[in-house]
Each structure stands twice: as C-alpha cells, then as structure tokens.
Write a protein that holds these residues in place. Structure first.
Motif, PDB file in Angstrom:
ATOM      1  N   THR A  97       0.796  -1.185  -0.138  1.00 35.85           N
ATOM      2  CA  THR A  97      -0.097   0.072  -0.146  1.00 35.85           C
ATOM      3  C   THR A  97       0.928   1.242   0.084  1.00 35.85           C
ATOM      4  OG1 THR A  97      -1.695  -1.251   1.326  1.00 35.85           O
ATOM      5  CG2 THR A  97      -1.671   1.170   1.269  1.00 35.85           C
ATOM      6  N   LEU A  98       1.973   1.063   0.605  1.00 36.29           N
ATOM      7  CA  LEU A  98       2.896   2.537   0.972  1.00 36.29           C
ATOM      8  C   LEU A  98       3.538   2.429  -0.610  1.00 36.29           C
ATOM      9  CD1 LEU A  98       4.662   1.864   4.106  1.00 36.29           C
ATOM     10  CD2 LEU A  98       3.065   3.643   3.724  1.00 36.29           C
ATOM     11  N   GLN A  99       3.721   1.403  -1.241  1.00 36.97           N
ATOM     12  CA  GLN A  99       4.402   1.480  -2.529  1.00 36.97           C
ATOM     13  C   GLN A  99       3.598   2.122  -3.664  1.00 36.97           C
ATOM     14  OE1 GLN A  99       7.807   0.536  -4.037  1.00 36.97           O
ATOM     15  NE2 GLN A  99       6.644   2.095  -4.768  1.00 36.97           N
ATOM     16  N   VAL A 100       2.194   1.820  -3.662  1.00 37.69           N
ATOM     17  CA  VAL A 100       1.300   2.612  -4.207  1.00 37.69           C
ATOM     18  C   VAL A 100       1.185   3.828  -4.128  1.00 37.69           C
ATOM     19  CG1 VAL A 100      -1.131   2.499  -5.104  1.00 37.69           C
ATOM     20  CG2 VAL A 100      -0.058   0.177  -4.863  1.00 37.69           C
ATOM     21  N   GLY A 101       0.920   4.380  -2.570  1.00 36.81           N
ATOM     22  CA  GLY A 101       1.157   5.789  -2.358  1.00 36.81           C
ATOM     23  C   GLY A 101       2.269   6.305  -2.774  1.00 36.81           C
ATOM     24  N   VAL A 102       3.518   5.954  -2.741  1.00 38.96           N
ATOM     25  CA  VAL A 102       4.851   6.565  -3.474  1.00 38.96           C
ATOM     26  C   VAL A 102       4.657   6.844  -4.947  1.00 38.96           C
ATOM     27  CG1 VAL A 102       7.107   6.286  -3.783  1.00 38.96           C
ATOM     28  CG2 VAL A 102       6.362   5.761  -1.598  1.00 38.96           C
ATOM     29  N   TRP A 103       4.014   5.839  -5.650  1.00 39.60           N
ATOM     30  CA  TRP A 103       3.712   5.981  -7.058  1.00 39.60           C
ATOM     31  C   TRP A 103       2.766   6.885  -7.457  1.00 39.60           C
ATOM     32  CZ3 TRP A 103       3.211  -0.211  -7.607  1.00 39.60           C
ATOM     33  CH2 TRP A 103       4.537  -0.661  -8.046  1.00 39.60           C
ATOM     34  N   MET A 104       1.930   7.358  -6.503  1.00 48.95           N
ATOM     35  CA  MET A 104       0.746   8.242  -6.835  1.00 48.95           C
ATOM     36  C   MET A 104       1.193   9.524  -6.207  1.00 48.95           C
ATOM     37  SD  MET A 104      -1.598   6.670  -8.271  1.00 48.95           S
ATOM     38  CE  MET A 104      -2.963   8.147  -8.235  1.00 48.95           C
TER      39      MET A 104
END
Length: 258
Positions: free
Chosen positions: A117-124
């Motif tokens: 979830t954190l990785q997706v947050g970084v991508w966004m």
C-alpha cells in the motif's frame, strides 16, 4: 505424538486461515485500486469495502481460534480427543503452537500488505516527491531505532501469545463441572478481569521506576525505557505460561464434556 497433534491441527485449520490471508490480500488490492482512482464515490466504496473485509477478517481469526479450542476439546470432538493416549498439556500446547504459527503467517502477510500500500502511495505522489519506498522504510527504522523495533516486534508477538492463552484459560474455566450455566458470561467476565488485573499490576510495576503513573507501552517505546519494556514482556511470558499450565491441568483433571 505431539507432532501428530500439530499436523492434525494444521490440516483442520489451513483452509480458514488461508482464506483469512487471501482476504487481507484482497483488502490491499481494494485499497490500492481506491488510491489510484480519482472518483470520490469509487474511492469511498473501495475504502468501505476494505474496512468491512478487515473487520470481518479479524473477527474470523479470533472466532476460529476460539472454536478450534472449544469444539475440539469441550464439544463433541472432545470425547475422541480426550481418549487419545496423550497428556492434557500436549493437547493444549499443540493448539497453542499452531495458533501462533498462523498468527505469525497473518502478521507477515499484513506487513507485506502495508508495504504494498505504501508503494502505491509513493507511485501516486507528485513527480517531485523526493523519497522512494526503500528510503521511507530506512527513515522509519532510523527513527524507531533497531533495538526499539526489535522490542516492538517481540512485544506484539508476546501479546498475541498471551491473548490466545487467555482465551484457552477462560474457556477451560467456563466449562468446569461446577459451572453449569452462564458459560459465556463467566468466560467474558474472567477474560476482562484478568486483563484488568494484569494492567493494574504492570502500571504499579512501572510506577516504581517512573514518576508517571499513567505510563503505557507507547510511553515505554517513545521514552526509550526498553529495560522496563522487556520487564513487561517477561511478565507477559510468565502469565502466558501460567495460563497454559492451568488450562492443561483443567483438561487433565477437571474436564466436563457436555
């Protein structure tokens, strides 16, 4: 015989616990989809679905642990289990160890889901966002400190172990021959009574070393008082052992199958 009991317990529980693990993965997918969607309504629906799945999954986890102990030892299966050539402590410990095994699997799954979830947050994040996921994790570890992070993981593991042992103990007491009615009420009252007594004792113990009478686990971590923190962990381990021993004794000497 202990290994046979553990093997039987795994075969009897793997379906439900794998379902719980898959549910957490589904929850993570829903959260990630919601984060990548700009539609407010869809974001709300995905977030609500993730919340419902998360709550239902935790409820299913605790209910499964409770049911496996109750039905297998105090329900209809109890007649068969208690005729096996094994001791009470083997029955209790085999269930406890497998419950801890699945708890660790679930904990690892949750950690990976949080990282995803954190990785997706970084991508966004905006294009000029200066951090990668690895840098965020490194900063988190640096802020927490290696020793504090290790303590936190140990404290969580011991806390889960004590909760499971407490569940086993209150069920064992609630089905003593002298208690014929209100089993559920007795179990709930006893569970929270043990929790209240333990919390009071720990607060009194920490008050001996610290001036703040309202110290809790967060204060211990933030203040760096790991000596006191590990003292609390040791107390929890001792309580866990006592609860398991009492449950084993009741199974061996005082069991009433109804």
């Amino acid at each position: 015989m202990m290994l046979h009991l553990m093997k039987y317990e795994i075969k009897s529980t793997y379906r439900i616990f794998l379902t719980i693990v898959v549910s957490f993965i589904l929850l993570t997918v829903l959260l990630c989809i919601g984060m990548t969607n700009q539609n407010t309504v869809l974001l709300f629906l995905f977030s609500l679905s993730a919340f419902v799945i998360g709550c239902a999954t935790f409820v299913a986890y605790f209910v499964t642990i409770l049911n496996r102990y109750y039905k297998n030892l105090y329900g209809r299966e109890g007649y068969l289990m208690l005729t096996l050539p094994v001791k009470g402590w083997q029955l209790v410990c085999s269930k406890f160890m497998i419950a801890m095994f699945w708890s660790i699997i679930l904990g690892v799954t949750i950690c990976f889901c949080i990282i995803a979830t954190l990785q997706v947050g970084v991508w966004m994040a905006p294009p000029n966002y200066p951090y990668t996921l690895w840098e965020l994790l490194k900063d988190f570890v640096n802020v927490m400190g290696d020793s504090t992070l290790i303590y936190f993981l140990i404290a969580v593991l011991v806390g889960v172990a004590e909760s499971i042992a407490r569940i086993y103990f209150v069920i064992s007491v609630a089905y003593l021959p002298i208690i014929r009615k209100w089993n559920i009420v007795v179990a709930l009252v006893l569970y929270f009574a043990i929790d209240t007594i333990e919390t009071f004792f720990i607060r009194k113990m920490t008050h001996v070393f610290m001036t703040n009478t309202n110290v809790d686990f967060v204060d211990l971590i933030a203040g760096g008082n790991l000596v006191i923190g590990y003292g609390v962990v040791v107390i929890s381990i001792i309580i866990t052992a006592i609860l398991l021993l009492c449950s084993s004794y009741i199974i061996s000497k005082k069991t009433s199958i109804r």
